[in-house]
Design an enzyme around this catalytic site. Structure first.
Site, mmCIF file in Angstrom:
data_model
loop_
_atom_site.group_PDB
_atom_site.id
_atom_site.type_symbol
_atom_site.label_atom_id
_atom_site.label_comp_id
_atom_site.label_asym_id
_atom_site.label_seq_id
_atom_site.Cartn_x
_atom_site.Cartn_y
_atom_site.Cartn_z
ATOM 1 N N LYS A 186 0.755 -1.197 -0.144
ATOM 2 C CA LYS A 186 0.096 0.017 -0.042
ATOM 3 C C LYS A 186 0.799 1.126 0.029
ATOM 4 O O LYS A 186 0.254 2.345 -0.395
ATOM 5 C CB LYS A 186 -1.143 -0.052 1.159
ATOM 6 C CG LYS A 186 -2.169 -0.868 1.132
ATOM 7 C CD LYS A 186 -2.811 -1.261 2.069
ATOM 8 C CE LYS A 186 -4.020 -2.089 1.599
ATOM 9 N NZ LYS A 186 -3.722 -3.660 2.034
HETATM 10 C C1 LIG Z 1 -4.467 -4.693 1.203
HETATM 11 C C2 LIG Z 1 -3.546 -5.885 1.095
HETATM 12 C C3 LIG Z 1 -3.986 -6.949 0.272
HETATM 13 C C4 LIG Z 1 -5.114 -6.668 -0.627
HETATM 14 O O1 LIG Z 1 -5.024 -5.704 -1.663
HETATM 15 P P1 LIG Z 1 -6.454 -5.297 -2.609
HETATM 16 O O2 LIG Z 1 -5.872 -4.062 -3.364
HETATM 17 O O3 LIG Z 1 -7.434 -4.864 -1.512
HETATM 18 O O4 LIG Z 1 -6.816 -6.517 -3.218
HETATM 19 C C5 LIG Z 1 -3.167 -7.999 0.173
HETATM 20 N N1 LIG Z 1 -2.120 -7.994 1.000
HETATM 21 C C6 LIG Z 1 -1.693 -7.190 1.750
HETATM 22 C C7 LIG Z 1 -0.510 -7.651 2.741
HETATM 23 C C8 LIG Z 1 -2.740 -6.167 1.765
HETATM 24 O O5 LIG Z 1 -2.159 -5.222 2.723
#
Ligand SMILES: *Cc1c(COP(=O)(O)O)cnc(C)c1O
Length: 469
Positions: A112
């Site tokens: 993120k």
């Molecule tokens: C947010 C997250 C996901 C999922 O990502 P999306 O874009 O919501 O599909 C997967 N793994 C981790 C570690 C995350 O923080």
């Protein structure tokens, strides 16, 4: 570039306005009016570029008309040069023609950061120009909160309020939020669960009168278009590192809200050869049920060892649906209305088959997650976090063509999820990287509030920068 709503009723907006809103007024999500397309020659000319230069090339068409090229270049350069690892998104090989793209080398150790480090700087840039101040409000079950706080901590024109469920996030995750201190950072532990937090955020966006008329709320969850934009780049980066665009690649993506993998879908439409996209879910498998059986039906949330993928409904799925329906907003509205009322929905066969030409899917339970951590560790001494392990498991189960490189998105650092690593029985623990090594010694600041929207809104109204002025 203009942006339109997936439900077809809201007016088109410029990038800077889309950046500062949540949902469109008609309840839809914003998508670009058209996608820029790159020729293979153009993509080849980007070989060997540092990450921030590639990022500028891939993303600039999306902000054109809103942000001057040189300003955007400066923002993107600062964003990705701040990542502790020089390669920004390193590739690690784990088997013959099989790779993990490490997207956890940023400040908060999850993918993120790629979008939220950028989003924080873009928001601040736009607000400086407008001389406005906004309030960011979000709910988190873990990774989003820390990445958003870290992305916005230096923003002069932003107050950020992040709600997390009291005593229900892991200690590493809580500390990553609550040890970041500053006048504009407000961590709130709500005596309720994640759903309670999310409901309060939703209701606050719908009626913002509690804040008065001098500011507005801005969303940082993955409905914000800028987050998808920031996730396009690493698909190009991986491809260029492995012989693209003269060669196709496949990707396996651990998925919750369908944001990360939707960026891969768009990258392909922008001219990047991608053979296969694997939707990797935990037991919250609404996307797997759709891809494998053409049923889209929410089920109650289950708690798993991969909390960042614990969702009942995938918000970004609506953006894919808009394309599958030939960009027909009325059809998307009808589909979403029925699923909102609890009905199981499916698509006409040709539309669903179009999705299946590209997407495969697989659901992985906690036991198989831990098995995969152990298996990969045995084979390579490489330690996966549980989310990435789900991606690897799904990649191995769904792979169509072993001659095409398979890249699993490494979405988090294993040190963030010690419980799953321990359960896998590998007998090692991942240590936190240097920039977070003293996390457990840093002082924490947060407010514990009742599970009551009145109390939360009162706290926000009293504590943002210009409160009472
Ligand atoms: C947010 C997250 C996901 C999922 O990502 P999306 O874009 O919501 O599909 C997967 N793994 C981790 C570690 C995350 O923080």
């Amino acid at each position: 570039m203009k942006y339109i709503s997936t439900r077809g009723q809201s007016p088109a907006l410029e990038f800077e306005d889309v950046l500062l809103t949540g949902l469109a007024t008609d309840g839809g999500l914003y998508v670009p009016e058209f996608l820029p397309r790159f020729t293979p020659e153009e993509i080849i000319s980007w070989r060997g570029l540092p990450y921030h230069e590639l990022a500028y090339n891939v993303m600039y068409p999306f902000v054109e008309g809103s942000i001057p090229a040189e300003d955007f270049r400066a923002i993107v350069t600062e964003t990705y040069q701040s990542f502790p690892h020089k390669a920004v998104a390193p590739l690690v090989q784990i088997d013959h023609n099989e790779w993990v793209l490490e997207l956890f080398r940023g400040p908060t150790l999850a993918f993120k950061d790629f979008a939220l480090q950028l989003l924080g700087r873009l928001v601040d840039y736009v607000l400086e120009r407008k001389q406005q101040h906004v309030v960011i409000m979000g709910a988190t079950s873990g990774d989003t909160g820390s990445a958003a706080i870290e992305g916005c901590r230096h923003s002069k024109h932003v107050d950020i309020f992040i709600l997390h469920p009291y005593q229900r996030v892991s200690e590493v995750q809580r500390r990553q939020m609550t040890t970041v201190t500053g006048d504009n950072i407000h961590n709130v532990a709500v005596k309720g669960n994640f759903d309670d937090c999310q409901k309060m955020v939703k209701a606050s966006f719908a009626d913002q009168s509690f804040l008065g008329d001098k500011t507005q709320l801005v969303a940082v969850n993955s409905i914000n278009w800028a987050r998808i934009m920031g996730q396009l780049v690493y698909y190009f980066h991986a491809s260029l590192s492995l012989g693209g665009p003269l060669r196709s690649l496949s990707f396996s993506v651990p998925t919750g809200n369908f944001g990360d993998i939707f960026a891969g879908y768009l990258a392909r439409d922008m001219g990047l050869p991608i053979q296969q996209l694997v939707v990797a879910t935990n037991r919250n498998d609404i996307l797997h049920r759709f891809m494998s059986g053409n049923h889209y039906e929410p089920k109650p949330l289950q708690h798993t060892l991969t909390p960042s993928m614990d969702i009942a409904i995938s918000s970004n799925f609506e953006r894919l649906l808009f394309d599958l329906y030939g960009r027909d907003g009325a059809a998307v509205s009808a589909f979403m209305k029925h699923t909102g009322e609890g009905s199981s929905m499916g698509l006409e066969a040709p539309r669903w088959e179009k999705a299946r030409a590209l997407f495969d899917s697989y659901a992985v339970d906690d036991d198989a997650t831990c098995e995969t951590i152990a298996e990969v560790y045995r084979e390579t001494e490489y330690l996966l976090d549980p989310h990435t392990a789900i991606g690897v498991r799904a990649a191995r189960a769904c792979r169509r063509d072993p001659t095409v490189p398979m890249v699993t998105m490494g979405t988090a650092h294993p040190a963030k999820f010690p419980e799953a690593v321990e359960k896998s029985g590998v007998g090692v623990v991942a240590s936190l990287p240097k920039h977070l090594a003293d996390l457990f010694e840093r002082p924490e600041v947060y407010e514990v509030l009742d599970n009551d929207i009145g109390a939360i809104q009162q706290y926000m109204a009293a504590n943002w920068k210009y409160a009472g002025k």
